[in-house]
Design an enzyme around this catalytic site. Structure first.
Site, mmCIF file in Angstrom:
data_model
loop_
_atom_site.group_PDB
_atom_site.id
_atom_site.type_symbol
_atom_site.label_atom_id
_atom_site.label_comp_id
_atom_site.label_asym_id
_atom_site.label_seq_id
_atom_site.Cartn_x
_atom_site.Cartn_y
_atom_site.Cartn_z
ATOM 1 N N GLU A 38 0.864 -1.186 0.000
ATOM 2 C CA GLU A 38 0.000 0.000 0.000
ATOM 3 C C GLU A 38 0.894 1.227 0.000
ATOM 4 O O GLU A 38 1.564 1.515 0.985
ATOM 5 C CB GLU A 38 -0.931 -0.007 1.211
ATOM 6 N N CYS A 54 -2.209 8.970 3.387
ATOM 7 C CA CYS A 54 -2.034 8.279 2.104
ATOM 8 C C CYS A 54 -3.259 8.403 1.216
ATOM 9 O O CYS A 54 -3.139 8.411 -0.014
ATOM 10 C CB CYS A 54 -1.679 6.809 2.328
#
Length: 601
Positions: free
Chosen positions: A307, A344
Site C-alpha cells: 500500500e 495516504c
C-alpha cells in the site's frame, strides 16, 4: 365436599403455576447471567509519562532521528522539538529472536477457536474505548497531529476494525463449499483458510497507532503471529501501542509473544523482509522503499501486500446543489488538511468544473488563511489548533521548489506556500497551510505526492475532462466525486483509475471495512475486509469423494491406462479422451457423440 375438591384443584394449579414461573425465572437468570466465554477482560497499560498533562521535555537544538556517533534513535515531538527519549534499535540477531518467539507461540495459537480469538479482540476494544485520550495523546506527541486528527484517523478506524472483525471475521474465514461439474459430480469440494504462521507488517509513521495495530488485529484473528516494524520516526510510541495487544493476549491467557514489535534502521530491515520464516509481508510506505522491500522479499519468495502513496483526486461536479456546497467544502478541507496532509488517501487534487471552481476559490481562501498550526498538547485550551506539525522538515525545500515551479508555470498561491516558524515552537516542523489555484496536469506539483498541508485546485471543462485529469498521474489509490447527477457520478466511478471511490464522501472505506488498496503506482493487494483476512491465510483447496461408501472413485479407463497395450492403442486412447471431453462439455448431441466415442461405437 365439592368446595373442598375445587379448592384442592386450585392449590394444585397454583403449585404448577408458581413452579413453572420459578423454573422460567431461574432459566432466565442462567441464560443472561452465566459467564460469557467472549466477555472482555479488564487490563492496564501504563501511559508513558511524556504523554501526561503538564510534562515538559528538553527542547532539542536541532531535532533529528540520528544520534551522532551512535546507532541510537533520538525520539522527539515534531510539534515542539522536545526529546522523548532514545531507543536502541533492533539488530539482525534481535529480529531472529523475535521471530523464534513468535513461531513458538503461534503453534498453540493456531489451534484456538474463533471464540477465544474474539475474546482477545473484545478485550482490546474495551481498552481502546476506555483509554481514548491516552492513546490520542501518545499519537499526537509522536507524530505531531491534533487530537481530532487522532480521534478520526487513529481511534475511530481502529475500533471499527475491531468491531467488524469480531462480527464478521469468523464468517470470512469459514470453509466454503465450491461447485462441481458433470464429469466430477462424484466429488465435493471446499476451500479452507489456514493460518500462514508468522507474518510481518512494515508500517508508516503517519498513523502510528492504527497502522501498527490494524495488521495485528487481522493477523492474530487469522491464527498467525506477527512481527510488526514501526517507523523509526515514531519509534517512541511503538512499544506502548504494541503492548495494548500483548497485554490483551496475556489477560485472556495467551502468550504475548504472538505480537513482536521491532524498530530498526533501513540497513537491518532487509533481514526481516528477506527472512525465510516470514510467510507474508504487509508494507505501508513510499514507492522507492517498496522497491527495496519487494526485492528483499523475493529472496524468500514471500508474498507482499503493498500500500503506497497516492495523488488522490476529488472531482466536484457543476450540479452540486446550493444546500450541499458548504458541506462538500468542509469535507474537502478535512480531506486535504487531516494530519497536516500526511495521509495516504488524503485529497491531493481538487478537480472542479467551471461553475463551482470560482465559487470554491471565493469560499475557501479566507478559511485556509485562517487555519492555525501548532501543538495541541502544549497550547492553551482557549487557543484552537487546526493543523498539527509535519513529521520532519526534510521535505520542505522540495515542497517549496514545487510550489515555485507551479507559480512559474502560471499557478496562483492564494495562501501559504512556505515553511512556517512557529513563534511558540520554533523547533517544531510546520508548513503554512497552502492554497494553490490554476494548477494544470503538466505541472510537477500535479504529478508529485506532496504529503503536506496543500490544497491544490484544478479546473476541468467537463466531466470527461475531469476524469482525464484525475487519471493523468502514475498513482491510483483513492478518489472522491461530489455531485447530483447519477449518470455523471457513475461515469466517474467507472472511469477513474483507483482502488477505491467514495461518492459524495471522502475516504470512508475504513469505516465499512472495504478492501483497502490501490493499483498502478499505488501498490497491489488489499487489506481490510474479508479479502484482507483471507490474504493472511493459506487458501487450501480440497476435493473429496462424495460416494466413497459406494465405491464411486476416480479411475483410469483401460484404454487410457499406461503403458498402452496392443495395436491401435494410441488411437483408442485418443478416442476415449476426446469422448470424455464431449461428454463433459458438449450439448445433448455432443454428449451422445462423446459417449459413443468412449464406447467405440
Amino acid at each position: 365436599m365439592d368446595r373442598i375438591t375445587a379448592r384442592g384443584a386450585d392449590n394444585d394449579f397454583n403449585v404448577v403455576l408458581y413452579g413453572s414461573l420459578w423454573v422460567a425465572a431461574l432459566s432466565f437468570i442462567w441464560v443472561f447471567c452465566r459467564a460469557d466465554p467472549e466477555a472482555p477482560v479488564t487490563y492496564v497499560v501504563e501511559t508513558p509519562e511524556q504523554a501526561e498533562l503538564g510534562w515538559k521535555g528538553e527542547v532539542l537544538e536541532k531535532p533529528e532521528l540520528k544520534v551522532s556517533g551512535s546507532s541510537l534513535i533520538q525520539c522527539y515531538a515534531p510539534a515542539t522539538g522536545q526529546a522523548l527519549g532514545r531507543i536502541n534499535p533492533s539488530t539482525a540477531d534481535g529480529i531472529d529472536r523475535a521471530i523464534a518467539k513468535a513461531e513458538k507461540a503461534q503453534v498453540k495459537w493456531a489451534q484456538t477457536s474463533f471464540i477465544r480469538r474474539r475474546k482477545v479482540l473484545r478485550t482490546m476494544l474495551k481498552f481502546v474505548l476506555e483509554n481514548q485520550e491516552a492513546i490520542a495523546r501518545v499519537a499526537c506527541l509522536d507524530s505531531g497531529k491534533t487530537m481530532v486528527d487522532a480521534a478520526l484517523g487513529e481511534i475511530l478506524v481502529t475500533v471499527e476494525k475491531l468491531r467488524w472483525t469480531i462480527k464478521h471475521g469468523e464468517r470470512s474465514l469459514k470453509a466454503e463449499r465450491r461447485d462441481t461439474n458433470f464429469l466430477m459430480m462424484y466429488k465435493w469440494n471446499e476451500v479452507v483458510y489456514e493460518p500462514l504462521g508468522v507474518v510481518a507488517a512494515c508500517v508508516s509513521w503517519n498513523y502510528p497507532f492504527h497502522n501498527l495495530i490494524s495488521p495485528v488485529i487481522a493477523s492474530i484473528f487469522a491464527g498467525n503471529a506477527i512481527i510488526v516494524k514501526g517507523s523509526e520516526a515514531t519509534a517512541w510510541s511503538s512499544a506502548y501501542f504494541a503492548s495494548i495487544a500483548t497485554r490483551a493476549l496475556e489477560a485472556c491467557g495467551h502468550s504475548p509473544d504472538l505480537v513482536q514489535s521491532v524498530v530498526c534502521w533501513p540497513n537491518v530491515a532487509d533481514h526481516l523482509t528477506s527472512h525465510p520464516s516470514i510467510s507474508h509481508i504487509t508494507f505501508i510506505g513510499s514507492r522507492p522503499v517498496a522497491h527495496h522491500v519487494c526485492a528483499s522479499a523475493a529472496k524468500a519468495l514471500t508474498p507482499v501486500c503493498v500500500e503506497l502513496g497516492g495523488k488522490d483526486p476529488a472531482i466536484v461536479l457543476d450540479d452540486l446543489s446550493n444546500s450541499d456546497f458548504n458541506r462538500v467544502a468542509s469535507i474537502l478541507m478535512r480531506g486535504t488538511f487531516q494530519s497536516a496532509g500526511q495521509n495516504c488517501i488524503g485529497i491531493e487534487r481538487v478537480i472542479a468544473l467551471p461553475k463551482v471552481h470560482d465559487r470554491l476559490i471565493e469560499y475557501l481562501t479566507p478559511k485556509i488563511l485562517a487555519l492555525r498550526p501548532g501543538s495541541i498538547l502544549n497550547s492553551p485550551s482557549s487557543t484552537p489548533i487546526d493543523i498539527g506539525a509535519s513529521i520532519s522538515d526534510a521535505s520542505f525545500p522540495k515542497l517549496e521548489a514545487l510550489i515555485q515551479d507551479a507559480v512559474n508555470s502560471g499557478a496562483r498561491v492564494l495562501a501559504g506556500g512556505t515553511r512556517y516558524t512557529h513563534p511558540d515552537f520554533p523547533q517544531g516542523h510546520y508548513f503554512t497551510p497552502t492554497f494553490i489555484a490554476d494548477v494544470t496536469p503538466t505541472m510537477k506539483i500535479a504529478q508529485t505526492e506532496l504529503f503536506a498541508p496543500v490544497f491544490l485546485l484544478m479546473r476541468a471543462q467537463s466531466v470527461t475532462d475531469a476524469i482525464s485529469i484525475a487519471n493523468s498521474t502514475p498513482y491510483a489509490l483513492g478518489a472522491s466525486v461530489f455531485g447530483s447527477s447519477s449518470r455523471d457520478l457513475e461515469l466517474v466511478v467507472r472511469s477513474v483509475h483507483a482502488g477505491m471511490v467514495a461518492v459524495n464522501d471522502f475516504a470512508v472505506f475504513y469505516m465499512v471495512q472495504l478492501p483497502f488498496g490501490g493499483t498502478k503506482g499505488s501498490g497491489y493487494g488489499r487489506f481490510a475486509g474479508k479479502e484482507g483476512l483471507r490474504g493472511l491465510c493459506n487458501q487450501k483447496s480440497i476435493t473429496r469423494d462424495r460416494w466413497a461408501w459406494a465405491g464411486v472413485k476416480t479411475g483410469i479407463p483401460g484404454a487410457m491406462d499406461i503403458p498402452l497395450k496392443g495395436e491401435g492403442a494410441g488411437e483408442k486412447a485418443w478416442r476415449m479422451a476426446k469422448g470424455i471431453v464431449w461428454l463433459g462439455y458438449g450439448d445433448l448431441r455432443g454428449k451422445v457423440k462423446g459417449l459413443r466415442g468412449m464406447l467405440g461405437i
